[in-house]
Design an enzyme around this catalytic site. Structure first.
Site, short mmCIF file in Angstrom:
data_model
loop_
_atom_site.label_atom_id
_atom_site.label_comp_id
_atom_site.label_asym_id
_atom_site.label_seq_id
_atom_site.Cartn_x
_atom_site.Cartn_y
_atom_site.Cartn_z
N SER A 22 66.87 20.35 59.01
CA SER A 22 67.66 19.99 59.89
C SER A 22 67.79 18.32 60.10
CB SER A 22 67.69 20.31 61.11
OG SER A 22 67.78 22.02 61.44
N GLY A 90 76.22 26.06 55.93
CA GLY A 90 76.85 26.01 57.30
C GLY A 90 77.04 24.46 57.97
N ARG A 118 82.61 32.12 58.31
CA ARG A 118 81.85 31.64 59.63
C ARG A 118 82.91 30.58 60.53
NH1 ARG A 118 76.15 29.74 57.82
NH2 ARG A 118 75.80 29.25 60.04
N SER A 159 78.81 26.38 68.12
CA SER A 159 77.79 25.84 67.34
C SER A 159 77.45 24.27 67.38
CB SER A 159 78.13 26.02 66.03
OG SER A 159 77.15 25.46 64.92
N ASP A 280 67.58 30.20 65.39
CA ASP A 280 67.23 30.27 64.16
C ASP A 280 65.88 31.15 64.23
OD1 ASP A 280 69.23 29.27 62.82
OD2 ASP A 280 68.54 27.34 62.51
N LYS A 306 75.68 33.58 61.43
CA LYS A 306 74.78 33.08 60.83
C LYS A 306 75.10 33.57 59.39
CE LYS A 306 72.63 30.34 64.00
NZ LYS A 306 72.56 29.11 63.82
N ARG A 310 72.43 38.54 62.09
CA ARG A 310 70.79 38.60 62.07
C ARG A 310 70.09 39.61 62.95
NH1 ARG A 310 69.63 32.18 61.16
NH2 ARG A 310 69.79 32.20 58.57
N ARG A 353 66.35 33.52 56.37
CA ARG A 353 65.45 33.87 57.32
C ARG A 353 65.01 35.49 57.68
NH1 ARG A 353 64.46 29.11 59.53
NH2 ARG A 353 66.03 27.57 59.53
#
Length: 400
Positions: A22, A90, A118, A159, A280, A306, A310, A353
């Site tokens: 990030s 993204g 997305r 987001s 996350d 995501k 998820r 993830r």
């Protein structure tokens, strides 16, 4: 497709934390928007970071990569010179799209079909309000028109990446801007990280309150030399195995550093955890809950938008291991139980993830993951790191 096969084993030793993906995005972009030569140290070249580097080149910056260091020479004003290739990132798409609206030229951004499924709703509404063309199709978006400053209000509930994209762009516009975030504002720590990166590269802004940014126009990014801090998001996957991590900044603004508090609560017994500011962490904390006493997770709505859905994906894979997950609109429950080796191969759902979270569980019970190559998106040496800790995992490429 990569297959990863786990034999139950225990991790030993310590590990240096991977660099923060990030923060790496933010520092690279701020460096690319600067006038002159900047240096960014401590990078790891995941697919997402390579996407942002490609997009900086498409906007006219020159990048030289030597080891884990990138030297970036920018010209201070991004101008789309070729198609921006966002791959499956993204963050890259949402950070760069408004930067393509500074001088009004036509620009095209491309990526995977899943990426463009997305939401881009914040930008779609803003472009509509300002008469800017924003057209999406399967795997691409085209924009044409000039973004103007002034009083801009955007939703904070979709987001934080949209907010970051605007924070990068608004200082470069002619007009002063006031950016108002409409509550609820989720993932606020990521916004704070963006502000930190902007200030490091000489951008000025003020915050009269936590949901308002006053941003003078006509600013210039100043070149700087920086080092990417350690990543709490990826560190969580290793600390879930009981591995101490070094190189994590104690006063970091990263919201995902809360995983340590969450893990401590999950070890004690069934508990309730809010993921609104740290979505996350959802997959790894679901796996950790399955390994311990179960848990109720709230603020889970954004898990659905995501790289995969998820919550649902983890529910499907944990079910194969004997753990029930109950899903609701904005919460989910990992029911208490004793996990066993999966009844069939686990799917990675093309989501880094999910692969790493299920790997955390499979180190204790054994099993196989299909689609393990998804880790390249954020941590390409993930399985090498596991083996260095003594985890018994083999990987190979398979034909389907």
């Amino acid at each position: 497709m990569m297959r990863a096969v786990f034999t139950p084993s225990a991790a030993k030793g310590t590990m240096a934390a991977p660099p923060s993906k990030s923060m790496a995005h933010r520092l690279l972009i701020a460096a690319g928007l600067s006038e002159g030569r900047s240096v960014v140290h401590g990078l790891e070249y995941s697919e997402d970071i390579l996407a942002s580097m490609d997009c900086l080149r498409a906007l006219g910056a020159a990048l030289e990569r030597v080891g884990s260091t990138v030297t970036i020479t920018g010209n201070g004003r991004p101008i789309p010179r070729e198609t921006l290739l966002c791959r499956e990132s993204g963050s890259t798409l949402r950070f760069f799209l408004p930067l393509c609206l500074i001088d009004g030229r036509h620009a095209r951004l491309e990526g995977s079909e899943k990426l463009f499924s997305r939401p881009l709703s914040v930008y779609e509404e803003l472009c509509k309000d300002q008469g800017i063309l924003l057209r999406t199709e399967k795997g691409a978006a085209e924009v044409e028109g000039q973004l103007h400053g002034g009083d801009i209000a955007v939703s904070g509930a979709v987001s934080s990446q949209f907010i970051t994209g605007l924070l990068f762009t608004l200082p470069l516009l002619r007009e002063d801007s006031t950016l108002r975030l409409l509550p609820p504002v989720e993932s606020r720590p990521y916004i704070d990280m963006t502000v930190e990166a902007l200030e490091t590269f000489g951008i000025r802004l003020t915050r009269p309150d936590e949901n308002t940014f006053v941003i003078p126009g006509g600013q210039h990014y100043a070149a700087a030399e920086v080092t990417v801090e350690g990543d709490y998001s990826n560190a969580a996957f290793f600390e879930a195995l009981g591995v101490p991590l070094t190189g994590l900044k104690a006063d970091s603004l990263q919201g995902d550093k809360v995983y340590r508090e969450h893990f401590a609560a999950l070890k004690k017994g069934f508990c309730s955890i809010d993921l609104s500011d740290c979505p996350d962490l959802g997959p790894v904390e679901m796996a950790f809950a399955a390994m311990h006493h179960g848990a109720r997770f709230t603020g889970t709505r954004r898990l659905a938008i995501k790289e995969s859905d998820r919550g649902r994906a983890m529910g499907e894979e944990l079910h194969k291991c004997g753990i029930t997950v109950e899903l609701d609109e904005n919460e989910l429950t990992v029911c208490p139980g004793t996990p066993h080796a999966p009844s069939e191969p686990v799917s990675g759902h093309n989501d880094h993830r999910i692969v790493m979270a299920m790997s955390t569980l499979l180190t204790t019970i054994g099993g196989t993951i299909y689609g393990a190559q998804a880790v390249r998106k954020s941590l390409p040496d993930y399985f090498e790191r596991l083996r260095a800790l003594g985890i018994e995992v083999t990987t190979d490429e398979m034909d389907l």
